[in-house]
Scaffold this active site. Structure first.
Site, PDB file in Angstrom:
ATOM      1  N   ASN A   1     -12.676 -12.995 -56.396  1.00 23.90           N
ATOM      2  CA  ASN A   1     -11.441 -13.647 -55.971  1.00 23.90           C
ATOM      3  C   ASN A   1     -11.711 -15.140 -55.933  1.00 23.90           C
ATOM      4  O   ASN A   1     -12.378 -15.630 -55.023  1.00 23.90           O
ATOM      5  CB  ASN A   1     -11.042 -13.110 -54.588  1.00 23.90           C
ATOM      6  CG  ASN A   1      -9.839 -13.821 -54.014  1.00 23.90           C
ATOM      7  OD1 ASN A   1      -9.192 -14.620 -54.687  1.00 23.90           O
ATOM      8  ND2 ASN A   1      -9.525 -13.531 -52.760  1.00 23.90           N
TER       9      ASN A   1
ATOM     10  N   LYS B   1      -9.734 -17.460 -55.414  1.00 25.01           N
ATOM     11  CA  LYS B   1      -8.866 -18.143 -54.443  1.00 25.01           C
ATOM     12  C   LYS B   1      -8.254 -19.404 -55.083  1.00 25.01           C
ATOM     13  O   LYS B   1      -7.999 -19.418 -56.280  1.00 25.01           O
ATOM     14  CB  LYS B   1      -9.636 -18.427 -53.142  1.00 25.01           C
ATOM     15  CG  LYS B   1     -10.277 -17.139 -52.586  1.00 25.01           C
ATOM     16  CD  LYS B   1     -10.796 -17.257 -51.177  1.00 25.01           C
ATOM     17  CE  LYS B   1     -11.408 -15.922 -50.753  1.00 25.01           C
ATOM     18  NZ  LYS B   1     -11.844 -15.930 -49.362  1.00 25.01           N
TER      19      LYS B   1
ATOM     20  N   HIS C   1      -4.232  -9.846 -48.924  1.00 29.15           N
ATOM     21  CA  HIS C   1      -5.442 -10.559 -48.507  1.00 29.15           C
ATOM     22  C   HIS C   1      -5.208 -11.181 -47.125  1.00 29.15           C
ATOM     23  O   HIS C   1      -4.103 -11.654 -46.836  1.00 29.15           O
ATOM     24  CB  HIS C   1      -5.808 -11.636 -49.536  1.00 29.15           C
ATOM     25  CG  HIS C   1      -7.189 -12.177 -49.303  1.00 29.15           C
ATOM     26  ND1 HIS C   1      -7.450 -13.113 -48.330  1.00 29.15           N
ATOM     27  CD2 HIS C   1      -8.378 -11.879 -49.878  1.00 29.15           C
ATOM     28  CE1 HIS C   1      -8.756 -13.369 -48.332  1.00 29.15           C
ATOM     29  NE2 HIS C   1      -9.337 -12.635 -49.260  1.00 29.15           N
TER      30      HIS C   1
ATOM     31  N   GLU D   1      -5.968 -13.967 -45.950  1.00 32.46           N
ATOM     32  CA  GLU D   1      -5.503 -15.356 -45.962  1.00 32.46           C
ATOM     33  C   GLU D   1      -3.983 -15.404 -46.147  1.00 32.46           C
ATOM     34  O   GLU D   1      -3.306 -16.287 -45.613  1.00 32.46           O
ATOM     35  CB  GLU D   1      -6.245 -16.146 -47.062  1.00 32.46           C
ATOM     36  CG  GLU D   1      -7.685 -16.422 -46.634  1.00 32.46           C
ATOM     37  CD  GLU D   1      -8.697 -16.478 -47.751  1.00 32.46           C
ATOM     38  OE1 GLU D   1      -8.321 -16.620 -48.929  1.00 32.46           O
ATOM     39  OE2 GLU D   1      -9.902 -16.366 -47.437  1.00 32.46           O
TER      40      GLU D   1
ATOM     41  N   GLU E   1     -12.194  -5.990 -45.650  1.00 33.16           N
ATOM     42  CA  GLU E   1     -12.632  -7.377 -45.487  1.00 33.16           C
ATOM     43  C   GLU E   1     -12.419  -7.813 -44.038  1.00 33.16           C
ATOM     44  O   GLU E   1     -11.326  -8.282 -43.690  1.00 33.16           O
ATOM     45  CB  GLU E   1     -11.830  -8.307 -46.409  1.00 33.16           C
ATOM     46  CG  GLU E   1     -12.068  -8.079 -47.879  1.00 33.16           C
ATOM     47  CD  GLU E   1     -11.836  -9.353 -48.682  1.00 33.16           C
ATOM     48  OE1 GLU E   1     -12.730  -9.703 -49.470  1.00 33.16           O
ATOM     49  OE2 GLU E   1     -10.790 -10.003 -48.510  1.00 33.16           O
TER      50      GLU E   1
ATOM     51  N   GLY F   1     -15.943 -16.050 -45.819  1.00 32.96           N
ATOM     52  CA  GLY F   1     -16.237 -17.474 -45.961  1.00 32.96           C
ATOM     53  C   GLY F   1     -17.091 -18.047 -44.853  1.00 32.96           C
ATOM     54  O   GLY F   1     -17.214 -19.263 -44.724  1.00 32.96           O
TER      55      GLY F   1
ATOM     56  N   SER G   1     -18.441 -12.650 -47.335  1.00 25.74           N
ATOM     57  CA  SER G   1     -19.774 -13.273 -47.472  1.00 25.74           C
ATOM     58  C   SER G   1     -20.763 -12.420 -48.259  1.00 25.74           C
ATOM     59  O   SER G   1     -21.957 -12.417 -47.962  1.00 25.74           O
ATOM     60  CB  SER G   1     -20.338 -13.648 -46.097  1.00 25.74           C
ATOM     61  OG  SER G   1     -19.514 -14.627 -45.488  1.00 25.74           O
TER      62      SER G   1
HETATM   63  P1  13P Z   1     -16.175 -14.809 -49.324  1.00 24.73           P
HETATM   64  O1  13P Z   1     -16.971 -13.933 -50.268  1.00 24.73           O
HETATM   65  O2  13P Z   1     -16.148 -16.242 -49.714  1.00 24.73           O
HETATM   66  O3  13P Z   1     -16.565 -14.558 -47.908  1.00 24.73           O
HETATM   67  O4  13P Z   1     -14.646 -14.321 -49.442  1.00 24.73           O
HETATM   68  C1  13P Z   1     -14.371 -12.968 -49.361  1.00 24.73           C
HETATM   69  C2  13P Z   1     -12.958 -12.745 -49.751  1.00 24.73           C
HETATM   70  O5  13P Z   1     -12.053 -13.130 -49.046  1.00 24.73           O
HETATM   71  C3  13P Z   1     -12.693 -12.099 -51.021  1.00 24.73           C
HETATM   72  O6  13P Z   1     -11.362 -11.755 -51.146  1.00 24.73           O
END
Ligand code: 13P
Length: 252
Positions: A9, A11, A95, A97, A167, A173, A213
């Site tokens: 992803n 982002k 997601h 976010e 997740e 992150g 992560s």
């Molecule tokens: P990270 O791998 O940067 O922690 O992000 C995970 C994520 O949100 C994947 O959709």
């Protein structure tokens, strides 16, 4: 046998030029048979160009979001049919976010899942609890609520094709991934929630990813857990060498 699936992803990162370069490098680094389904999810603006790079490779194109209507007066939204037209195969739905920053609700997530299946896009449904919910011991209840709402309108045949990414928000992150055993416990919770609604045969087909992560060093510790069928990778998917190593760790 569930085929492992590793998705990147990206982002809100990468210009078109940067995305093309990353996709090229990734396809060069992956073996001809990666031993897993590999998906990259660039931002909308780079989907077309990255898709052109992926033609004839084993890497599949994914999107990070979609809208639930096919066309019309929905300024700024992207339709499932537009994604289908670009050769998109997977789409991330719900997601954290989007749930937290963009205020997406469980009902929005359910609508998007329906729209994705209608357009023959394979959704990657994200679920997961916040830090305060985990500290209150509510992680299983939160994920069960998210699944109940998301899966309610779906048929058993659709659910069997689903990829569900666990997740935990506190692991995204932050560099603090979940303990692999805890991730496996939540994968089992997710599968038993699916079994309770749609039966064991469907639950055994659903693929469950861990995300939060994941990096080249810790990927194997998740991917070798029973019931974890892949990873949804953010930051580490932005470096071809790291993402290729994570794909390698998914090989069974
Ligand atoms: P990270 O791998 O940067 O922690 O992000 C995970 C994520 O949100 C994947 O959709």
């Amino acid at each position: 046998m569930r085929i492992p699936i590793v998705a990147g992803n990206w982002k809100m990162n990468k210009t078109v030029g940067e995305a093309v370069a990353l996709a090229k490098e990734l396809t060069e680094r992956l073996p001809a048979d990666p031993g897993a389904e590999v998906v990259v999810c660039p931002p909308f603006t780079a989907l077309y160009s990255v898709g052109q790079i992926l033609v004839g490779t084993t890497v599949l194109l994914g999107a990070q979001n979609l809208f639930w209507e096919e066309h019309g007066a929905f300024t700024g939204e992207v339709s499932p049919l537009m994604l289908q037209d670009l050769g998109v195969r997977y789409v991330i739905v719900g997601h954290s976010e989007r749930r937290t920053i963009l205020r997406e609700t469980d009902e929005d997530v359910a609508r998007k899942l329906m729209a994705a299946f209608k357009a023959r896009l394979s959704p990657i449904l994200c679920v997961g609890e916040s830090l305060s919910e985990r500290e209150a011991g509510q992680e299983e209840a939160v994920v069960a609520r998210q699944l109940t709402a998301a899966l309610a309108p779906l048929s058993a045949a659709a659910v069997a094709q689903l990829v569900i990414a666990y997740e935990p928000i506190w692991a995204i992150g932050t560099g603090h991934s979940a303990a692999p055993q805890d991730a496996a416990t939540m994968a089992a919770v997710i599968r038993s929630e699916v079994a309770a609604r749609f039966g064991n045969a469907v639950a055994e087909k659903v693929r469950v990813q861990y995300g939060g992560s994941v990096n080249a060093q810790n990927a194997a510790s998740f991917l070798h857990q029973d019931g974890i069928d892949g990873a949804l990778v953010g930051g580490a998917s932005l470096k071809a060498v790291d993402f290729a190593a994570i794909v390698q760790a998914a090989r069974r």
